[in-house]
Design a protein around this motif. Structure first.
Motif, PDB file in Angstrom:
ATOM      1  N   ARG A 107     -49.479  35.366 -33.108  1.00 46.08           N
ATOM      2  CA  ARG A 107     -49.310  34.631 -31.831  1.00 46.08           C
ATOM      3  C   ARG A 107     -50.116  33.264 -31.759  1.00 46.08           C
ATOM      4  O   ARG A 107     -49.718  32.525 -30.838  1.00 46.08           O
ATOM      5  CB  ARG A 107     -50.403  35.512 -30.905  1.00 46.08           C
ATOM      6  CG  ARG A 107     -50.027  36.850 -30.639  1.00 46.08           C
ATOM      7  CD  ARG A 107     -50.972  37.357 -29.491  1.00 46.08           C
ATOM      8  NE  ARG A 107     -50.050  38.206 -28.792  1.00 46.08           N
ATOM      9  CZ  ARG A 107     -50.171  38.482 -27.547  1.00 46.08           C
ATOM     10  NH1 ARG A 107     -51.403  38.198 -26.622  1.00 46.08           N
ATOM     11  NH2 ARG A 107     -49.389  39.250 -26.825  1.00 46.08           N
ATOM     12  N   LEU A 108     -49.943  32.520 -32.905  1.00 47.87           N
ATOM     13  CA  LEU A 108     -50.562  31.388 -33.205  1.00 47.87           C
ATOM     14  C   LEU A 108     -49.674  30.156 -32.900  1.00 47.87           C
ATOM     15  O   LEU A 108     -49.818  29.221 -32.613  1.00 47.87           O
ATOM     16  CB  LEU A 108     -51.383  31.043 -34.505  1.00 47.87           C
ATOM     17  CG  LEU A 108     -52.832  31.701 -34.716  1.00 47.87           C
ATOM     18  CD1 LEU A 108     -53.355  31.655 -35.917  1.00 47.87           C
ATOM     19  CD2 LEU A 108     -53.695  31.410 -33.292  1.00 47.87           C
ATOM     20  N   ILE A 109     -48.330  30.773 -33.588  1.00 49.36           N
ATOM     21  CA  ILE A 109     -47.174  29.803 -33.447  1.00 49.36           C
ATOM     22  C   ILE A 109     -45.970  30.475 -32.936  1.00 49.36           C
ATOM     23  O   ILE A 109     -46.127  31.712 -33.199  1.00 49.36           O
ATOM     24  CB  ILE A 109     -46.857  29.048 -34.797  1.00 49.36           C
ATOM     25  CG1 ILE A 109     -46.587  30.073 -35.849  1.00 49.36           C
ATOM     26  CG2 ILE A 109     -48.127  27.987 -35.204  1.00 49.36           C
ATOM     27  CD1 ILE A 109     -46.205  29.528 -37.008  1.00 49.36           C
ATOM     28  N   ASP A 110     -44.798  29.722 -32.810  1.00 50.99           N
ATOM     29  CA  ASP A 110     -43.505  30.598 -32.764  1.00 50.99           C
ATOM     30  C   ASP A 110     -42.922  30.711 -34.157  1.00 50.99           C
ATOM     31  O   ASP A 110     -43.206  30.396 -35.099  1.00 50.99           O
ATOM     32  CB  ASP A 110     -42.332  29.878 -32.032  1.00 50.99           C
ATOM     33  CG  ASP A 110     -43.047  29.205 -30.679  1.00 50.99           C
ATOM     34  OD1 ASP A 110     -43.557  30.503 -29.998  1.00 50.99           O
ATOM     35  OD2 ASP A 110     -42.660  28.105 -30.112  1.00 50.99           O
ATOM     36  N   TRP A 111     -41.962  31.811 -34.238  1.00 49.10           N
ATOM     37  CA  TRP A 111     -41.329  32.427 -35.467  1.00 49.10           C
ATOM     38  C   TRP A 111     -40.207  32.543 -35.163  1.00 49.10           C
ATOM     39  O   TRP A 111     -39.536  32.980 -34.066  1.00 49.10           O
ATOM     40  CB  TRP A 111     -42.020  33.639 -35.828  1.00 49.10           C
ATOM     41  CG  TRP A 111     -43.510  33.753 -35.780  1.00 49.10           C
ATOM     42  CD1 TRP A 111     -44.494  33.787 -34.959  1.00 49.10           C
ATOM     43  CD2 TRP A 111     -44.141  33.638 -37.150  1.00 49.10           C
ATOM     44  NE1 TRP A 111     -45.738  33.734 -35.657  1.00 49.10           N
ATOM     45  CE2 TRP A 111     -45.450  33.442 -36.784  1.00 49.10           C
ATOM     46  CE3 TRP A 111     -43.547  33.707 -38.360  1.00 49.10           C
ATOM     47  CZ2 TRP A 111     -46.435  33.495 -37.801  1.00 49.10           C
ATOM     48  CZ3 TRP A 111     -44.578  33.474 -39.687  1.00 49.10           C
ATOM     49  CH2 TRP A 111     -46.031  33.199 -39.086  1.00 49.10           C
ATOM     50  N   THR A 112     -39.078  32.463 -36.218  1.00 48.08           N
ATOM     51  CA  THR A 112     -37.750  32.716 -36.397  1.00 48.08           C
ATOM     52  C   THR A 112     -37.470  33.820 -37.173  1.00 48.08           C
ATOM     53  O   THR A 112     -37.905  34.007 -38.016  1.00 48.08           O
ATOM     54  CB  THR A 112     -37.165  31.460 -36.934  1.00 48.08           C
ATOM     55  OG1 THR A 112     -37.370  30.255 -36.216  1.00 48.08           O
ATOM     56  CG2 THR A 112     -35.517  31.691 -36.995  1.00 48.08           C
ATOM     57  N   ASP A 113     -36.995  34.888 -36.281  1.00 50.47           N
ATOM     58  CA  ASP A 113     -36.403  36.086 -37.238  1.00 50.47           C
ATOM     59  C   ASP A 113     -35.458  35.869 -38.144  1.00 50.47           C
ATOM     60  O   ASP A 113     -34.408  35.091 -37.681  1.00 50.47           O
ATOM     61  CB  ASP A 113     -36.213  37.314 -36.259  1.00 50.47           C
ATOM     62  CG  ASP A 113     -37.245  37.817 -35.499  1.00 50.47           C
ATOM     63  OD1 ASP A 113     -38.569  37.859 -35.960  1.00 50.47           O
ATOM     64  OD2 ASP A 113     -37.222  38.052 -34.212  1.00 50.47           O
ATOM     65  N   THR A 114     -35.536  36.222 -39.359  1.00 50.85           N
ATOM     66  CA  THR A 114     -34.543  36.019 -40.355  1.00 50.85           C
ATOM     67  C   THR A 114     -34.254  37.529 -41.224  1.00 50.85           C
ATOM     68  O   THR A 114     -34.927  38.337 -40.990  1.00 50.85           O
ATOM     69  CB  THR A 114     -35.069  35.085 -41.334  1.00 50.85           C
ATOM     70  OG1 THR A 114     -35.998  35.733 -42.393  1.00 50.85           O
ATOM     71  CG2 THR A 114     -35.444  33.704 -40.951  1.00 50.85           C
ATOM     72  N   GLU A 115     -33.214  37.615 -41.980  1.00 53.86           N
ATOM     73  CA  GLU A 115     -33.070  38.693 -42.493  1.00 53.86           C
ATOM     74  C   GLU A 115     -33.776  38.833 -43.478  1.00 53.86           C
ATOM     75  O   GLU A 115     -33.925  40.281 -43.829  1.00 53.86           O
ATOM     76  CB  GLU A 115     -31.419  38.640 -43.121  1.00 53.86           C
ATOM     77  CG  GLU A 115     -31.287  37.891 -44.186  1.00 53.86           C
ATOM     78  CD  GLU A 115     -29.892  37.748 -44.814  1.00 53.86           C
ATOM     79  OE1 GLU A 115     -29.305  38.505 -45.427  1.00 53.86           O
ATOM     80  OE2 GLU A 115     -28.921  36.800 -44.377  1.00 53.86           O
ATOM     81  N   TRP A 116     -34.708  38.364 -43.860  1.00 52.47           N
ATOM     82  CA  TRP A 116     -35.933  38.453 -44.777  1.00 52.47           C
ATOM     83  C   TRP A 116     -37.340  38.627 -44.221  1.00 52.47           C
ATOM     84  O   TRP A 116     -38.150  39.147 -44.758  1.00 52.47           O
ATOM     85  CB  TRP A 116     -36.126  37.484 -45.768  1.00 52.47           C
ATOM     86  CG  TRP A 116     -34.605  37.145 -46.344  1.00 52.47           C
ATOM     87  CD1 TRP A 116     -34.419  37.799 -47.728  1.00 52.47           C
ATOM     88  CD2 TRP A 116     -33.906  36.494 -46.173  1.00 52.47           C
ATOM     89  NE1 TRP A 116     -33.057  37.450 -47.832  1.00 52.47           N
ATOM     90  CE2 TRP A 116     -32.730  36.587 -47.221  1.00 52.47           C
ATOM     91  CE3 TRP A 116     -33.708  35.281 -45.223  1.00 52.47           C
ATOM     92  CZ2 TRP A 116     -31.573  35.702 -47.176  1.00 52.47           C
ATOM     93  CZ3 TRP A 116     -32.424  34.399 -45.049  1.00 52.47           C
ATOM     94  CH2 TRP A 116     -31.545  34.699 -46.071  1.00 52.47           C
ATOM     95  N   GLY A 117     -37.281  38.603 -42.833  1.00 50.57           N
ATOM     96  CA  GLY A 117     -38.622  38.548 -42.154  1.00 50.57           C
ATOM     97  C   GLY A 117     -38.731  37.348 -41.228  1.00 50.57           C
ATOM     98  O   GLY A 117     -38.165  36.570 -41.178  1.00 50.57           O
ATOM     99  N   PRO A 118     -40.056  37.328 -40.591  1.00 51.47           N
ATOM    100  CA  PRO A 118     -40.315  36.342 -39.779  1.00 51.47           C
ATOM    101  C   PRO A 118     -40.612  34.924 -40.611  1.00 51.47           C
ATOM    102  O   PRO A 118     -41.438  35.116 -41.465  1.00 51.47           O
ATOM    103  CB  PRO A 118     -41.568  36.747 -38.810  1.00 51.47           C
ATOM    104  CG  PRO A 118     -42.168  37.931 -39.673  1.00 51.47           C
ATOM    105  CD  PRO A 118     -41.065  38.401 -40.550  1.00 51.47           C
ATOM    106  N   ALA A 119     -40.078  33.801 -40.161  1.00 53.49           N
ATOM    107  CA  ALA A 119     -40.326  32.521 -40.708  1.00 53.49           C
ATOM    108  C   ALA A 119     -41.147  31.660 -39.848  1.00 53.49           C
ATOM    109  O   ALA A 119     -40.598  31.706 -38.606  1.00 53.49           O
ATOM    110  CB  ALA A 119     -38.911  31.836 -41.083  1.00 53.49           C
ATOM    111  N   PRO A 120     -41.984  31.112 -40.211  1.00 52.84           N
ATOM    112  CA  PRO A 120     -42.826  30.313 -39.059  1.00 52.84           C
ATOM    113  C   PRO A 120     -42.176  29.006 -38.833  1.00 52.84           C
ATOM    114  O   PRO A 120     -41.698  28.359 -39.847  1.00 52.84           O
ATOM    115  CB  PRO A 120     -44.183  29.887 -40.126  1.00 52.84           C
ATOM    116  CG  PRO A 120     -43.705  30.126 -41.464  1.00 52.84           C
ATOM    117  CD  PRO A 120     -42.762  30.976 -41.572  1.00 52.84           C
TER     118      PRO A 120
END
Length: 172
Positions: A107-120
């Motif tokens: 919850r500290l920052i936004d994340w981008t969902d990728t095919e490998w997992g969440p990227a900060p």
């Protein structure tokens, strides 16, 4: 009440493992490994790691076998390995479980969902990886996890990397 600059549960230096003290004198990159499986996200700050060049390239790291990350990574078989910079020090502490993160560190920052997992979001360098074996060897207290690099994101190197040495952060 007095607030001390040292870790309150850290044993005196003379009582610490000499191998751990040796490792602590080496500057280590501060990375964040994240994975997701079946709607569950997990992450862990990892400094005991290296990148092996080649075709393919690999990331090799020491992961706590009892961590949420290992449980999720073993199921997902994919992970994002993000190299953190000075602006992400709070994130490193939250995922290292040495600083509070109300509602959890995701919850500290936004994340981008990728095919490998969440990227900060905001991290300039990260790799999408796949787990090479679900049963890695034990090395000391950890599992020696090997990830094959499938994708690399490299933004301009404007933020110096975060480095950990002797319990403190610095930038390279």
């Amino acid at each position: 009440m007095t607030i001390h600059g040292d870790h309150p549960f850290l044993p005196p230096e003379s009582e610490r493992s000499p191998v751990r003290r040796l490792r602590g004198r080496l500057p280590s990159p501060v990375s964040l490994w994240t994975s997701s499986y079946d709607g569950k996200r997990a992450g862990l700050t990892v400094s005991s790691m290296l990148v092996a060049d080649g075709e393919p390239g690999y990331v090799i790291g020491l992961i706590d076998p009892d961590s949420d990350l290992w449980e999720t990574l073993r199921q997902a078989r994919t992970a994002v390995v993000a190299l953190l910079g000075a602006p992400q020090q709070q994130l490193a502490d939250a995922f290292g479980y040495v600083a509070p993160a109300p509602g959890g560190p995701f919850r500290l920052i936004d994340w981008t969902d990728t095919e490998w997992g969440p990227a900060p979001t905001g991290v300039t360098t990260w790799a999408g990886c796949t787990l090479t074996t679900p049963d890695p060897p034990e090395v000391g207290w950890a599992l020696q996890v090997q990830l094959e690099i499938a994708h690399v994101e490299l933004a301009p190197d404007e933020v110096p990397p975060l480095v950990h040495r002797r319990g403190r952060y610095s930038t390279a």
